[in-house]
Design a protein around this motif. Structure first.
Motif, PDB file in Angstrom:
ATOM      1  N   THR A   1      -6.439   8.223   9.195  1.00 14.99           N
ATOM      2  CA  THR A   1      -7.395   8.878   8.296  1.00 14.99           C
ATOM      3  C   THR A   1      -7.469  10.382   8.509  1.00 14.99           C
ATOM      4  N   ILE A   2      -7.186  10.817   9.720  1.00 12.10           N
ATOM      5  CA  ILE A   2      -7.320  12.237  10.041  1.00 12.10           C
ATOM      6  C   ILE A   2      -6.165  13.058   9.475  1.00 12.10           C
ATOM      7  N   ILE A   3      -4.951  12.581   9.652  1.00 13.08           N
ATOM      8  CA  ILE A   3      -3.776  13.363   9.290  1.00 13.08           C
ATOM      9  C   ILE A   3      -2.974  12.724   8.163  1.00 13.08           C
ATOM     10  N   CYS A   4      -2.650  11.460   8.315  1.00 17.48           N
ATOM     11  CA  CYS A   4      -1.643  10.846   7.444  1.00 17.48           C
ATOM     12  C   CYS A   4      -2.091  10.640   6.006  1.00 17.48           C
TER      13      CYS A   4
ATOM     14  N   LYS B   1      -1.251  11.661   0.432  1.00 16.79           N
ATOM     15  CA  LYS B   1      -1.829  11.820  -0.910  1.00 16.79           C
ATOM     16  C   LYS B   1      -1.353  13.114  -1.548  1.00 16.79           C
ATOM     17  N   LEU B   2      -1.309  14.172  -0.775  1.00 15.82           N
ATOM     18  CA  LEU B   2      -0.837  15.454  -1.293  1.00 15.82           C
ATOM     19  C   LEU B   2       0.608  15.346  -1.776  1.00 15.82           C
ATOM     20  N   VAL B   3       1.463  14.742  -0.955  1.00 12.20           N
ATOM     21  CA  VAL B   3       2.878  14.608  -1.303  1.00 12.20           C
ATOM     22  C   VAL B   3       3.060  13.718  -2.528  1.00 12.20           C
ATOM     23  N   ILE B   4       2.438  12.568  -2.525  1.00 12.80           N
ATOM     24  CA  ILE B   4       2.619  11.625  -3.635  1.00 12.80           C
ATOM     25  C   ILE B   4       2.044  12.193  -4.933  1.00 12.80           C
ATOM     26  N   ASN B   5       0.883  12.840  -4.859  1.00 14.17           N
ATOM     27  CA  ASN B   5       0.303  13.412  -6.073  1.00 14.17           C
ATOM     28  C   ASN B   5       1.134  14.564  -6.621  1.00 14.17           C
TER      29      ASN B   5
ATOM     30  N   TYR C   1       1.056   4.874  -1.084  1.00 14.88           N
ATOM     31  CA  TYR C   1       0.208   5.490  -0.059  1.00 14.88           C
ATOM     32  C   TYR C   1       0.204   4.651   1.209  1.00 14.88           C
ATOM     33  N   VAL C   2      -0.037   3.357   1.047  1.00 12.99           N
ATOM     34  CA  VAL C   2      -0.117   2.458   2.197  1.00 12.99           C
ATOM     35  C   VAL C   2       1.204   2.474   2.974  1.00 12.99           C
ATOM     36  N   LEU C   3       2.304   2.352   2.254  1.00 11.97           N
ATOM     37  CA  LEU C   3       3.620   2.351   2.901  1.00 11.97           C
ATOM     38  C   LEU C   3       3.891   3.671   3.612  1.00 11.97           C
ATOM     39  N   MET C   4       3.609   4.782   2.946  1.00 13.97           N
ATOM     40  CA  MET C   4       3.862   6.095   3.558  1.00 13.97           C
ATOM     41  C   MET C   4       2.948   6.368   4.744  1.00 13.97           C
ATOM     42  N   VAL C   5       1.673   6.018   4.626  1.00 11.08           N
ATOM     43  CA  VAL C   5       0.726   6.260   5.723  1.00 11.08           C
ATOM     44  C   VAL C   5       1.125   5.444   6.948  1.00 11.08           C
ATOM     45  N   ALA C   6       1.460   4.178   6.743  1.00 16.67           N
ATOM     46  CA  ALA C   6       1.880   3.336   7.868  1.00 16.67           C
ATOM     47  C   ALA C   6       3.161   3.862   8.493  1.00 16.67           C
ATOM     48  N   SER C   7       4.118   4.247   7.674  1.00 16.29           N
ATOM     49  CA  SER C   7       5.395   4.752   8.187  1.00 16.29           C
ATOM     50  C   SER C   7       5.224   6.073   8.926  1.00 16.29           C
ATOM     51  N   LEU C   8       4.454   6.990   8.340  1.00 15.13           N
ATOM     52  CA  LEU C   8       4.237   8.291   8.976  1.00 15.13           C
ATOM     53  C   LEU C   8       3.458   8.140  10.283  1.00 15.13           C
ATOM     54  N   SER C   9       2.426   7.312  10.279  1.00  9.89           N
ATOM     55  CA  SER C   9       1.642   7.087  11.501  1.00  9.89           C
ATOM     56  C   SER C   9       2.509   6.515  12.604  1.00  9.89           C
TER      57      SER C   9
END
Length: 134
Positions: free
Chosen positions: A74-77, A82-86, A104-112
């Protein structure tokens, strides 16, 4: 119990569709749907996780990263994703919004997870400090 799980999955899917159709929490009906959607989604995730933990061996790297992922997502990813996808997908319709949500879910999980692996390899002491040794 199995029938209840399937009913919950269906209810969650229907609530999810209406939640996205009514623009999430930015409308009055979206605000009414949101708590029910979150509750059924949580129950679905728990049922699915329980079923999978009985069926499959848990990966130690994934289980050791779970608290760090919870801490950082929630802090970073989320803001970064959201910025990238939007920026990449500017149009907004119901189906594109639904696709963006799953992306979003896939990218946040992967990036985290990628951040976890990177910090674990480069600075394990920092990782211990960030995650409290969990």
């Amino acid at each position: 119990v199995e029938k209840c799980e399937y009913v919950n999955y269906i209810v969650t899917a229907i609530l999810g569709i209406f939640y996205f159709k009514y623009s999430g929490r930015s409308t009055e009906i979206g605000n009414v749907i949101y708590p029910f959607y979150v509750i059924t989604l949580f129950i679905s995730y728990m049922a699915l996780a329980s079923r999978m933990s009985k069926k499959y061996q848990m990966n130690k790297l994934l289980s050791s990263s779970s608290f760090f992922i919870y801490l950082i997502h929630t802090i970073i990813c989320i803001p970064v994703c959201k910025l990238v996808i939007n920026k990449l997908i500017a149009t907004n319709s119901f189906f594109i919004g639904l696709g963006k949500y799953f992306l979003y879910v896939l990218m946040v999980a992967s990036l985290s997870f990628a951040i976890y692996v990177f910090i674990k390899k480069t600075s394990p002491k920092l990782l211990t400090a960030l995650s409290g040794g969990r």
